[in-house]
Design an enzyme around this catalytic site. Sequence first.
Site, PDB file in Angstrom:
ATOM      1  N   THR A 119       2.520   5.999   1.632  1.00 30.84           N
ATOM      2  CA  THR A 119       3.081   5.793   0.359  1.00 30.84           C
ATOM      3  C   THR A 119       2.535   6.961  -0.685  1.00 30.84           C
ATOM      4  O   THR A 119       1.673   7.720  -0.201  1.00 30.84           O
ATOM      5  CB  THR A 119       2.163   4.615  -0.090  1.00 30.84           C
ATOM      6  OG1 THR A 119       2.396   4.757  -1.690  1.00 30.84           O
ATOM      7  CG2 THR A 119       0.603   4.544   0.130  1.00 30.84           C
ATOM      8  N   ASP A 120       3.177   7.197  -1.505  1.00 28.84           N
ATOM      9  CA  ASP A 120       3.065   8.561  -2.603  1.00 28.84           C
ATOM     10  C   ASP A 120       1.848   8.213  -3.111  1.00 28.84           C
ATOM     11  O   ASP A 120       0.997   9.034  -3.642  1.00 28.84           O
ATOM     12  CB  ASP A 120       4.124   8.634  -3.345  1.00 28.84           C
ATOM     13  CG  ASP A 120       4.490   7.403  -4.313  1.00 28.84           C
ATOM     14  OD1 ASP A 120       3.684   6.195  -4.097  1.00 28.84           O
ATOM     15  OD2 ASP A 120       5.176   7.565  -5.394  1.00 28.84           O
ATOM     16  N   GLU A 121       1.194   6.870  -3.341  1.00 33.65           N
ATOM     17  CA  GLU A 121       0.059   6.840  -3.859  1.00 33.65           C
ATOM     18  C   GLU A 121      -1.243   7.417  -3.253  1.00 33.65           C
ATOM     19  O   GLU A 121      -2.224   7.752  -3.707  1.00 33.65           O
ATOM     20  CB  GLU A 121      -0.338   5.112  -4.126  1.00 33.65           C
ATOM     21  CG  GLU A 121       0.868   4.469  -4.737  1.00 33.65           C
ATOM     22  CD  GLU A 121       0.417   3.059  -4.929  1.00 33.65           C
ATOM     23  OE1 GLU A 121      -0.744   2.847  -5.393  1.00 33.65           O
ATOM     24  OE2 GLU A 121       1.362   2.316  -5.230  1.00 33.65           O
ATOM     25  N   TYR A 143      -6.682   0.255  -2.310  1.00 35.35           N
ATOM     26  CA  TYR A 143      -5.243   0.458  -1.479  1.00 35.35           C
ATOM     27  C   TYR A 143      -4.940   1.690  -1.092  1.00 35.35           C
ATOM     28  O   TYR A 143      -4.695   2.022   0.168  1.00 35.35           O
ATOM     29  CB  TYR A 143      -4.212  -0.238  -2.491  1.00 35.35           C
ATOM     30  CG  TYR A 143      -2.706   0.014  -1.854  1.00 35.35           C
ATOM     31  CD1 TYR A 143      -2.285  -0.635  -0.521  1.00 35.35           C
ATOM     32  CD2 TYR A 143      -2.090   0.845  -2.636  1.00 35.35           C
ATOM     33  CE1 TYR A 143      -1.176  -0.177  -0.012  1.00 35.35           C
ATOM     34  CE2 TYR A 143      -0.578   1.199  -2.172  1.00 35.35           C
ATOM     35  CZ  TYR A 143      -0.408   0.609  -0.689  1.00 35.35           C
ATOM     36  OH  TYR A 143       1.124   1.206  -0.296  1.00 35.35           O
ATOM     37  N   LYS A 147      -4.693   3.716   2.779  1.00 38.70           N
ATOM     38  CA  LYS A 147      -3.316   3.998   3.180  1.00 38.70           C
ATOM     39  C   LYS A 147      -3.780   5.767   3.533  1.00 38.70           C
ATOM     40  O   LYS A 147      -3.113   6.014   4.940  1.00 38.70           O
ATOM     41  CB  LYS A 147      -2.323   3.786   2.562  1.00 38.70           C
ATOM     42  CG  LYS A 147      -1.756   2.691   1.974  1.00 38.70           C
ATOM     43  CD  LYS A 147      -1.121   2.058   3.108  1.00 38.70           C
ATOM     44  CE  LYS A 147       0.207   2.564   3.532  1.00 38.70           C
ATOM     45  NZ  LYS A 147       0.762   1.850   4.726  1.00 38.70           N
TER      46      LYS A 147
HETATM   47  P1  NAD Z   1       4.738  -6.463   1.946  1.00 39.14           P
HETATM   48  O1  NAD Z   1       3.416  -6.672   1.398  1.00 39.14           O
HETATM   49  O2  NAD Z   1       6.151  -7.072   1.312  1.00 39.14           O
HETATM   50  O3  NAD Z   1       4.670  -6.727   3.698  1.00 39.14           O
HETATM   51  C1  NAD Z   1       3.652  -6.507   4.458  1.00 39.14           C
HETATM   52  C2  NAD Z   1       3.780  -7.265   5.866  1.00 39.14           C
HETATM   53  O4  NAD Z   1       2.974  -6.940   6.766  1.00 39.14           O
HETATM   54  C3  NAD Z   1       3.958  -8.901   5.718  1.00 39.14           C
HETATM   55  O5  NAD Z   1       4.942  -9.239   6.354  1.00 39.14           O
HETATM   56  C4  NAD Z   1       2.663  -9.154   6.140  1.00 39.14           C
HETATM   57  O6  NAD Z   1       2.690 -10.710   6.612  1.00 39.14           O
HETATM   58  C5  NAD Z   1       2.407  -8.219   7.405  1.00 39.14           C
HETATM   59  N1  NAD Z   1       0.989  -7.957   7.565  1.00 39.14           N
HETATM   60  C6  NAD Z   1      -0.104  -7.820   6.842  1.00 39.14           C
HETATM   61  N2  NAD Z   1      -1.083  -7.638   7.531  1.00 39.14           N
HETATM   62  C7  NAD Z   1      -1.051  -7.688   8.809  1.00 39.14           C
HETATM   63  C8  NAD Z   1      -1.694  -7.683  10.091  1.00 39.14           C
HETATM   64  N3  NAD Z   1      -2.918  -7.466   9.998  1.00 39.14           N
HETATM   65  N4  NAD Z   1      -1.150  -7.686  11.105  1.00 39.14           N
HETATM   66  C9  NAD Z   1       0.472  -7.965  11.150  1.00 39.14           C
HETATM   67  N5  NAD Z   1       1.178  -8.039   9.874  1.00 39.14           N
HETATM   68  C10 NAD Z   1       0.388  -7.989   8.962  1.00 39.14           C
HETATM   69  O7  NAD Z   1       4.515  -4.666   2.150  1.00 39.14           O
HETATM   70  P2  NAD Z   1       5.991  -3.777   1.780  1.00 39.14           P
HETATM   71  O8  NAD Z   1       6.334  -3.471   0.253  1.00 39.14           O
HETATM   72  O9  NAD Z   1       7.063  -4.312   2.408  1.00 39.14           O
HETATM   73  O10 NAD Z   1       5.551  -2.486   2.528  1.00 39.14           O
HETATM   74  C11 NAD Z   1       5.624  -2.117   3.685  1.00 39.14           C
HETATM   75  C12 NAD Z   1       4.884  -0.844   4.060  1.00 39.14           C
HETATM   76  O11 NAD Z   1       5.516   0.303   3.251  1.00 39.14           O
HETATM   77  C13 NAD Z   1       3.553  -0.848   3.796  1.00 39.14           C
HETATM   78  O12 NAD Z   1       2.808  -0.152   4.724  1.00 39.14           O
HETATM   79  C14 NAD Z   1       3.183  -0.205   2.403  1.00 39.14           C
HETATM   80  O13 NAD Z   1       2.146   0.546   2.202  1.00 39.14           O
HETATM   81  C15 NAD Z   1       4.396   0.985   2.500  1.00 39.14           C
HETATM   82  N6  NAD Z   1       5.032   1.313   1.222  1.00 39.14           N
HETATM   83  C16 NAD Z   1       5.448   0.129   0.353  1.00 39.14           C
HETATM   84  C17 NAD Z   1       6.051   0.446  -0.977  1.00 39.14           C
HETATM   85  C18 NAD Z   1       6.457  -0.431  -1.860  1.00 39.14           C
HETATM   86  O14 NAD Z   1       6.788   0.089  -3.039  1.00 39.14           O
HETATM   87  N7  NAD Z   1       6.754  -1.774  -1.756  1.00 39.14           N
HETATM   88  C19 NAD Z   1       6.075   2.173  -1.485  1.00 39.14           C
HETATM   89  C20 NAD Z   1       5.872   2.911  -0.534  1.00 39.14           C
HETATM   90  C21 NAD Z   1       5.193   2.688   0.764  1.00 39.14           C
END
Ligand code: NAD
Length: 314
Positions: A119-121, A143, A147
């Site tokens: 993530t950009d964060e 968080y 990451k």
């Molecule tokens: P989300 O919270 O919607 O989904 C996370 C998923 O991971 C869920 O299905 C959860 O059940 C699963 N999970 C959590 N812990 C687990 C474990 N120990 N073992 C197996 N599965 C597990 O997240 P998202 O928004 O879809 O983000 C996905 C990825 O993208 C993350 O790594 C996040 O850091 C990154 N990201 C998200 C954004 C955003 O804006 N949403 C932006 C940049 C990066």
Amino acid sequence: MTGGAGFIGSHFVEGLLAGRYPAFAEARITVLDKLTYAGNRRNLSPHPRLNLAVGDILDRPVVDGLMAAADLVVHLAAETHVDRSIAGSVEFSRTNVVGTHVLLESAARAGIRFVHVSTDEVYGSIAHGSWDEKQPLLPNSPYSASKAGADLMARAYARTHGLDVVVTRCSNNYGPRQHPEKLIPRFVLNLLRGQTVPLYGDGLNVREWLHVEDHCRALALVAERGRGGQTYNIGGGFEISNRELTQMLLDAVGADADRVASVPDRPGHDARYSLDSSKITDELGFRPRIPFAQGLAATVAWYREHPDWFTADS
Ligand code: NAD
């Protein structure tokens, strides 16, 4: 794919199965997902090329077993909500740092290419200009610190073990099926239910937004052609303050400004995120396609049409 039952992962699965990414048109997908509060079986429609393995990325025997049958790992599983990480963050270190470590170790032993979705964060907060991939990691929330820890472990596995691992750092995503704990779905659902929306502090924090389908297209490009050991920023190129975004959402549902309730600011709240995404544009030809206003209108419409997607208390 880890975390495939979550927001971004489920869109990536959908795009893969719909043949949106030519390099992976015939791909068979195994999703490893623990189905935490954030994961949802409904996000994944049954398909002959899709298998859901319900399990934890920290479970080494499970991870090793799935790795033995894989050609590529796309790692999205994480604890993802900043506010939850402020309330209690040990689970964030467990899943995001140690879980990623378990996956990296297993992939290195098996010699499997690995896309680590970050993530950009991790860069912290930037007042002016934009971060390129060489900027130091200065995370401010538990968080983003977890990451960043995972990013550094990915780097170490590339350098020390020669793992073919590519890291992506994306800006804020939006689109259908995002959990209502996040800003856009929270505000849309509250407005549609006639409630107020909680705006942090002065609302002047700036975020860069990217539609989830654009993010997934970028992930497919990185998975196909991203260089091992490299990091790619994936930015939407569209920056807006939370206050301006709130106004767009009020307009979208026809609500007045009196529906906005100012709440005390989030501790350690980053003022602005902004990515320089020229590397992925120059090397892989990626550019976002979905204009923000258009994507936002479609997202609001999706929440209007799917009021029961999430549980009643969401
Ligand atoms: P989300 O919270 O919607 O989904 C996370 C998923 O991971 C869920 O299905 C959860 O059940 C699963 N999970 C959590 N812990 C687990 C474990 N120990 N073992 C197996 N599965 C597990 O997240 P998202 O928004 O879809 O983000 C996905 C990825 O993208 C993350 O790594 C996040 O850091 C990154 N990201 C998200 C954004 C955003 O804006 N949403 C932006 C940049 C990066």
